[in-house]
Enzyme design. Structure first.
Site, PDB file in Angstrom:
ATOM      1  N   ASP A 126       0.858  -1.189   0.000  1.00  0.00           N
ATOM      2  CA  ASP A 126       0.000   0.000   0.000  1.00  0.00           C
ATOM      3  C   ASP A 126       0.892   1.236   0.000  1.00  0.00           C
ATOM      4  O   ASP A 126       2.110   1.142   0.115  1.00  0.00           O
ATOM      5  CB  ASP A 126      -0.973  -0.022   1.174  1.00  0.00           C
ATOM      6  CG  ASP A 126      -0.293   0.143   2.527  1.00  0.00           C
ATOM      7  OD1 ASP A 126       0.928   0.364   2.561  1.00  0.00           O
ATOM      8  OD2 ASP A 126      -0.976   0.044   3.546  1.00  0.00           O
ATOM      9  N   ASP A 300      -8.343  -7.422   0.777  1.00  0.00           N
ATOM     10  CA  ASP A 300      -7.365  -7.554   1.860  1.00  0.00           C
ATOM     11  C   ASP A 300      -7.978  -7.069   3.157  1.00  0.00           C
ATOM     12  O   ASP A 300      -8.911  -6.247   3.147  1.00  0.00           O
ATOM     13  CB  ASP A 300      -6.104  -6.732   1.573  1.00  0.00           C
ATOM     14  CG  ASP A 300      -6.313  -5.256   1.944  1.00  0.00           C
ATOM     15  OD1 ASP A 300      -5.788  -4.828   2.983  1.00  0.00           O
ATOM     16  OD2 ASP A 300      -7.040  -4.558   1.209  1.00  0.00           O
ATOM     17  N   CYS A 338     -12.001 -28.754   8.016  1.00  0.00           N
ATOM     18  CA  CYS A 338     -10.822 -27.973   7.661  1.00  0.00           C
ATOM     19  C   CYS A 338      -9.590 -28.876   7.643  1.00  0.00           C
ATOM     20  O   CYS A 338      -9.402 -29.702   8.545  1.00  0.00           O
ATOM     21  CB  CYS A 338     -10.623 -26.824   8.644  1.00  0.00           C
ATOM     22  SG  CYS A 338      -9.162 -25.806   8.308  1.00  0.00           S
ATOM     23  N   CYS A 340      -6.371 -27.719   7.627  1.00  0.00           N
ATOM     24  CA  CYS A 340      -5.165 -27.007   8.060  1.00  0.00           C
ATOM     25  C   CYS A 340      -4.447 -27.782   9.162  1.00  0.00           C
ATOM     26  O   CYS A 340      -5.015 -28.675   9.800  1.00  0.00           O
ATOM     27  CB  CYS A 340      -5.498 -25.591   8.524  1.00  0.00           C
ATOM     28  SG  CYS A 340      -6.232 -25.480  10.179  1.00  0.00           S
ATOM     29  N   CYS A 343      -6.213 -27.784  12.649  1.00  0.00           N
ATOM     30  CA  CYS A 343      -7.378 -28.658  12.789  1.00  0.00           C
ATOM     31  C   CYS A 343      -7.006 -30.131  12.716  1.00  0.00           C
ATOM     32  O   CYS A 343      -7.694 -30.984  13.279  1.00  0.00           O
ATOM     33  CB  CYS A 343      -8.422 -28.318  11.718  1.00  0.00           C
ATOM     34  SG  CYS A 343      -9.258 -26.741  12.028  1.00  0.00           S
ATOM     35  N   HIS A 368      -5.120 -21.363  11.179  1.00  0.00           N
ATOM     36  CA  HIS A 368      -6.465 -21.810  10.805  1.00  0.00           C
ATOM     37  C   HIS A 368      -7.252 -20.702  10.095  1.00  0.00           C
ATOM     38  O   HIS A 368      -7.915 -20.959   9.082  1.00  0.00           O
ATOM     39  CB  HIS A 368      -7.247 -22.263  12.034  1.00  0.00           C
ATOM     40  CG  HIS A 368      -8.705 -22.422  11.733  1.00  0.00           C
ATOM     41  ND1 HIS A 368      -9.225 -23.514  11.067  1.00  0.00           N
ATOM     42  CD2 HIS A 368      -9.761 -21.580  11.942  1.00  0.00           C
ATOM     43  CE1 HIS A 368     -10.523 -23.347  10.892  1.00  0.00           C
ATOM     44  NE2 HIS A 368     -10.869 -22.187  11.414  1.00  0.00           N
TER      45      HIS A 368
END
Length: 423
Positions: A126, A300, A338, A340, A343, A368
């Site tokens: 940015d 974002d 999930c 990930c 998890c 997560h």
């Protein structure tokens, strides 16, 4: 004399806009073609949703895409290798904070921000303009630029469009944002018009200042607050510039959602179809799904990582506040669907207990939450490609909210405006 209700600065600014417009457009048109290409893979036949492939210097990006925010060259609570393993193709860095410390000179010696943070995929930086709002008590805006007082050492710094682009050139980001004059989305009156016209003038200065147009893509930022006519004026002028992409700025700052979505859809209606559309500062799941329907490609927000540090885990039915005692003896994963690492390995009970003694809990929930955002956007994209996006939206809303009576009215209205009914 300025007309009643119009500041002298606005009148002067309008004149400067006219006189500088031709030079700015000429500079933009003559700039070397930047290394960005957008291929539209599929479009929803009902709404404005679309799936694209965005080619950037470090890798291709599948859109719609959520971009995690790494303010100072890192995402809090997660490593670059973990972020890559989660399938992230592009993340953010903050020009203002990185420019303050460790500074562009040091980062340039490390082969740019990619080398400094060991990130092999794309980066968007940015411009530092948002700090006009977030650090408003420490900043002052003039035509020259934004004068800040450093929150670190109190030193006064002037951030001009040229300086912002110079820092971003040193950082080596794949996408750079213009420095814009940012006002809070709740502000009304002459200051909004002044900021919109100044953002157009600053865009021309940013285009001229870009030292790496063949390697770094400069995006314009549409301003105009909640005023449709100001938005249209900004859209009309900025789309005359040959920039590689456009961002919708000045929203997600506390305004009513019924105003928010109308400014989003107005913007996508007037942005060129062949260029990426980036909606800044949006990260809540419902907002993402609705704004994809309204035609946005990129998003974002700090929300997924920030909320993780408070023990909040994102799930398809909302969130779990894992610090609450109801999870003390709950041996389920955060989300059984999930995949990930968190998890797969840890229970809600373990994370609840860990929060009392170890900051590693924040790390596990951050992993997560980013995985959730990535998975959500992949599912959105797949539904667009499979021509089933309206069905996906209905199922998403049914699971996120326990009954239609709880659907946010703004979301229902926004989706209906592009042909998706939730009944």
């Amino acid at each position: 004399m300025a007309a009643p209700g119009v500041s002298a600065a606005s009148v002067a600014g309008a004149g400067a806009l006219r006189s500088g417009m031709a030079a700015g457009i000429a500079a933009a048109a003559s700039a070397a073609a930047a290394p960005l290409a957008l291929r539209i893979v599929a479009e929803c036949p009902v709404s404005k949703a679309r799936a694209c492939e965005l080619t950037l210097p470090h890798c291709a990006v599948s859109t719609p895409v959520f971009m995690p925010v790494g303010t100072q060259g890192t995402l809090k609570g997660i490593t670059s290798s973990q972020l890559e393993a989660l399938g992230c193709q592009i993340c953010l860095g903050n020009t203002y904070h990185l420019g303050m410390r460790p500074g562009p000179e040091l980062i340039k010696k490390a082969n740019g921000l990619h080398g400094f943070m060991d990130w092999k995929r794309n980066l968007l930086t940015d411009s530092g303009g948002f700090q006009m709002v977030s650090l408003v008590e420490l900043s002052e805006v003039t035509e020259e630029g934004v004068r800040f007082r450093s929150p670190y050492d109190g030193k006064e710094i002037l951030l001009t469009p040229e300086e912002s682009i110079g820092i971003q050139n040193s950082l080596g980001s794949d996408i750079m944002m213009q420095l814009d004059d940012v006002v809070s989305s709740t502000v009304t009156g002459p200051r909004v018009e002044e900021a919109m016209h100044r953002s157009i003038r600053w865009l021309d200065r940013c285009i001229k200042a870009n030292g790496n147009p063949d390697r770094q893509n400069l995006f314009a930022i549409i301003q105009g607050g909640l005023d449709p006519e100001l938005r249209k004026t900004c859209l009309e002028e900025m789309t005359k510039r040959a920039v590689p992409g456009f961002a919708i700025g000045g929203l997600s700052g506390g305004e009513e959602k019924e105003h928010f979505w109308k400014m989003v859809t107005l913007s996508t209606d007037h942005l060129p179809r062949e260029k990426p559309r980036y909606l800044m500062g949006v990260g809540y799941a419902t907002d993402l799904v609705v704004c994809v329907a309204l035609g946005c490609d990129m998003f974002d927000c700090v929300f997924p990582t920030r909320t993780a540090r408070f023990g909040s885990a994102l799930v398809p039915w909302g969130s779990l506040q894992l610090k609450h005692k109801q999870f003390a003896k709950d041996f389920q994963p955060i989300d059984s669907d999930c995949e990930c690492a968190t998890c797969r390995r840890y229970s809600r009970a373990f994370l609840h207990a860990l929060f009392k003694s170890d900051t590693a809990a924040m790390h596990h929930i951050t992993v997560h939450n980013i995985a959730y955002q990535m998975s959500l956007m992949r599912s959105v994209r797949q539904s667009i490609v499979e021509q089933s996006f309206p069905t996906f939206v209905r199922r998403f809303m049914e699971r996120m909210y326990s009954s239609q009576e709880k659907y946010p009215s703004w979301a229902v209205e926004a989706l209906a405006s592009v042909g998706i009914t939730l009944e």
